[in-house]
Scaffold this active site. Structure first.
Site, PDB file in Angstrom:
ATOM      1  N   ASP A   1       0.843  -1.196   0.000  1.00 29.78           N
ATOM      2  CA  ASP A   1       0.000   0.000   0.000  1.00 29.78           C
ATOM      3  C   ASP A   1       0.883   1.252   0.000  1.00 29.78           C
ATOM      4  O   ASP A   1       2.045   1.211   0.423  1.00 29.78           O
ATOM      5  CB  ASP A   1      -0.897  -0.045   1.241  1.00 29.78           C
ATOM      6  CG  ASP A   1      -1.762   1.188   1.383  1.00 29.78           C
ATOM      7  OD1 ASP A   1      -2.387   1.597   0.393  1.00 29.78           O
ATOM      8  OD2 ASP A   1      -1.788   1.751   2.495  1.00 29.78           O
TER       9      ASP A   1
ATOM     10  N   ASP B   1      -0.312   5.167   0.756  1.00 30.97           N
ATOM     11  CA  ASP B   1      -0.611   6.135   1.812  1.00 30.97           C
ATOM     12  C   ASP B   1      -0.800   5.429   3.150  1.00 30.97           C
ATOM     13  O   ASP B   1      -1.621   4.521   3.281  1.00 30.97           O
ATOM     14  CB  ASP B   1      -1.876   6.920   1.462  1.00 30.97           C
ATOM     15  CG  ASP B   1      -1.737   7.677   0.147  1.00 30.97           C
ATOM     16  OD1 ASP B   1      -0.641   7.648  -0.436  1.00 30.97           O
ATOM     17  OD2 ASP B   1      -2.733   8.278  -0.305  1.00 30.97           O
TER      18      ASP B   1
ATOM     19  N   CYS C   1      -6.073   2.303  -8.253  1.00 33.12           N
ATOM     20  CA  CYS C   1      -7.514   2.385  -8.481  1.00 33.12           C
ATOM     21  C   CYS C   1      -7.939   3.831  -8.255  1.00 33.12           C
ATOM     22  O   CYS C   1      -7.769   4.361  -7.156  1.00 33.12           O
ATOM     23  CB  CYS C   1      -8.280   1.470  -7.534  1.00 33.12           C
ATOM     24  SG  CYS C   1     -10.082   1.738  -7.603  1.00 33.12           S
TER      25      CYS C   1
ATOM     26  N   HIS D   1     -11.050   5.089  -8.372  1.00 29.48           N
ATOM     27  CA  HIS D   1     -12.489   5.199  -8.156  1.00 29.48           C
ATOM     28  C   HIS D   1     -12.847   5.459  -6.691  1.00 29.48           C
ATOM     29  O   HIS D   1     -12.077   5.164  -5.781  1.00 29.48           O
ATOM     30  CB  HIS D   1     -13.185   3.917  -8.629  1.00 29.48           C
ATOM     31  CG  HIS D   1     -12.889   3.563 -10.051  1.00 29.48           C
ATOM     32  ND1 HIS D   1     -12.053   2.530 -10.404  1.00 29.48           N
ATOM     33  CD2 HIS D   1     -13.304   4.128 -11.210  1.00 29.48           C
ATOM     34  CE1 HIS D   1     -11.977   2.447 -11.718  1.00 29.48           C
ATOM     35  NE2 HIS D   1     -12.716   3.418 -12.234  1.00 29.48           N
TER      36      HIS D   1
ATOM     37  N   CYS E   1     -16.446  -0.387  -8.424  1.00 30.60           N
ATOM     38  CA  CYS E   1     -15.582  -0.886  -9.500  1.00 30.60           C
ATOM     39  C   CYS E   1     -15.022  -2.260  -9.123  1.00 30.60           C
ATOM     40  O   CYS E   1     -15.197  -2.737  -8.004  1.00 30.60           O
ATOM     41  CB  CYS E   1     -14.439   0.089  -9.760  1.00 30.60           C
ATOM     42  SG  CYS E   1     -13.279   0.206  -8.364  1.00 30.60           S
TER      43      CYS E   1
ATOM     44  N   CYS F   1     -11.720  -2.905  -9.332  1.00 27.68           N
ATOM     45  CA  CYS F   1     -10.282  -2.804  -9.049  1.00 27.68           C
ATOM     46  C   CYS F   1      -9.959  -2.219  -7.677  1.00 27.68           C
ATOM     47  O   CYS F   1      -8.799  -2.243  -7.255  1.00 27.68           O
ATOM     48  CB  CYS F   1      -9.588  -1.982 -10.137  1.00 27.68           C
ATOM     49  SG  CYS F   1     -10.191  -0.290 -10.327  1.00 27.68           S
TER      50      CYS F   1
ATOM     51  N   ASP G   1      -1.730  -0.580   5.883  1.00 25.15           N
ATOM     52  CA  ASP G   1      -2.139  -0.118   7.207  1.00 25.15           C
ATOM     53  C   ASP G   1      -3.615  -0.330   7.494  1.00 25.15           C
ATOM     54  O   ASP G   1      -4.055  -0.117   8.621  1.00 25.15           O
ATOM     55  CB  ASP G   1      -1.799   1.367   7.375  1.00 25.15           C
ATOM     56  CG  ASP G   1      -2.563   2.246   6.391  1.00 25.15           C
ATOM     57  OD1 ASP G   1      -2.638   1.864   5.201  1.00 25.15           O
ATOM     58  OD2 ASP G   1      -3.085   3.300   6.807  1.00 25.15           O
TER      59      ASP G   1
END
Length: 361
Positions: free
Chosen positions: A10, A12, A94, A96, A102, A104, A131
């Protein structure tokens, strides 16, 4: 396509600090790396992991989050990583909102679908790091390990980057093999990073003693339980034990990163046992020893060479093993001891490098 050790990471809140107010890194002054992330990623790369960034960016490309606002800090982050030797093989985004439904958005599989369909993921060693619970759900959906990141973990449910490195690079080298045929029922378990506590029961006392010599002088723990057709002879029990032991050692060694690979000679009273070992991935045995008796204890001497032949087949190693002397007991024992001492050198971990110019063993 060969399977790879891949970390799906990941962005952020894991690689960079996530702003607590708007949860968007949309300006350069909001870009801040998580503690120890760069040395951690470098160590994981050295351990053979591929890095793939997987991130949800709500509304990316809309008025609420213009593409240009995202690109500036994203490009700066990538430049920082690359300047320090951190290489991401892929960046999956992604754009969205959750309500867009969606295919994804994490934890759905849309972003990583190609990795799964192409068979690139080594499910035993790959992991998702993030996280949020959605990252752990993604890991569950991918059927791989999930690691929850927290820069200040309060318990074992989450880890900081230093702890993540330890978790992923110091896995115990343990393997268990069960081999069942019409002649034998065998269970072999080895732990290459523990010593003592050996439990060996093959029904052949002298063979038990020889297997214990391998484990003791090899510096690892071995458990062996054999039920075989000893009412016929010892052939099947010894052969199948060797096959199971070789397979267990090979599985416990994993990708062999950091091992010594090579190994040794050993004098024992009037005997001189010589052993040279290469955990090469290629089975080959050269065996030289002569015996004056058909048996030592309850072990057929003709089965000594056959034991090592079978073991090299499943361990996939190159083994040169010889012993000269006058006492058959000493000759046999010196062969097993020499192999154990050589194996001890070859399996010892010293660093993270793969000991091969080919990039695979």
């Amino acid at each position: 396509m060969s399977k790879e050790k891949i970390l799906f990471i990941d962005r952020d809140g894991t690689l960079i600090v996530e702003p607590p107010v708007d949860f968007q890194v949309d300006r350069l002054d909001k870009l801040k790396l998580e503690p120890f992330v760069i040395p951690a990623l470098l160590t994981l790369q050295d351990a053979g992991y591929k890095l793939v960034m997987v991130t949800n960016q709500d509304g990316l490309g809309t008025d609420s989050y213009p593409q240009a606002d995202f690109d500036a800090p994203q490009n700066m982050m990538m430049e920082i990583f690359e300047s320090q030797g951190v290489k991401f093989d892929d960046v999956l985004i992604c754009p969205h909102f959750n309500e867009d439904n969606c295919s994804c958005r994490k934890p759905k599989l849309g972003l990583v679908k190609s990795y799964l369909q192409q068979g690139r993921v080594d499910f035993a060693t790959s992991a998702v790091i993030g996280d949020r619970q959605t990252d752990l759900q993604l890991a569950e959906n991918m059927a791989i390990k999930g690691i929850q990141y927290n820069p200040l973990p309060t318990d074992k449910s989450s880890l900081n980057w230093q702890q993540i490195v330890k978790d992923l690079t110091t896995n115990p080298r343990i393997a268990e093999v069960v081999r069942t045929t019409k002649e034998t029922d065998i269970r072999v378990k080895v732990n290459l990073d523990e010593t003592g506590g050996n439990s060996i029961e093959t029904g052949l006392g002298f063979f038990d003693h020889m297997l214990d010599q391998i484990a003791t002088h090899g510096g690892f723990q071995m458990q062996v339980n054999v039920k075989g057709d000893l009412h016929i002879d010892d052939h099947h029990s010894i052969e199948d034990t060797a096959l199971a032991l070789g397979q267990a050692l090979k599985e416990a060694l994993g990708d062999k990163r950091g091992i010594g690979r090579f190994g040794f000679s050993l004098p024992m009273d009037e005997c001189l046992a010589q052993c040279a070992l290469d955990l090469s991935g290629r089975p080959y045995l050269k065996f030289e020893a002569e015996f004056g008796r058909d048996q030592v204890g309850d072990l057929s001497t003709e089965m000594v060479s056959h034991f090592f032949r079978s073991l090299t087949d499943t361990l996939a190693c190159t083994l040169h093993l010889s012993s000269t002397g006058h006492n058959d007991h000493h000759i046999v024992e010196s062969l097993f001891k020499a192999f154990g001492r050589t194996l001890r050198q070859a399996i010892r971990v010293d660093g993270n490098e793969l000991p091969s110019s080919k990039g695979v063993l």
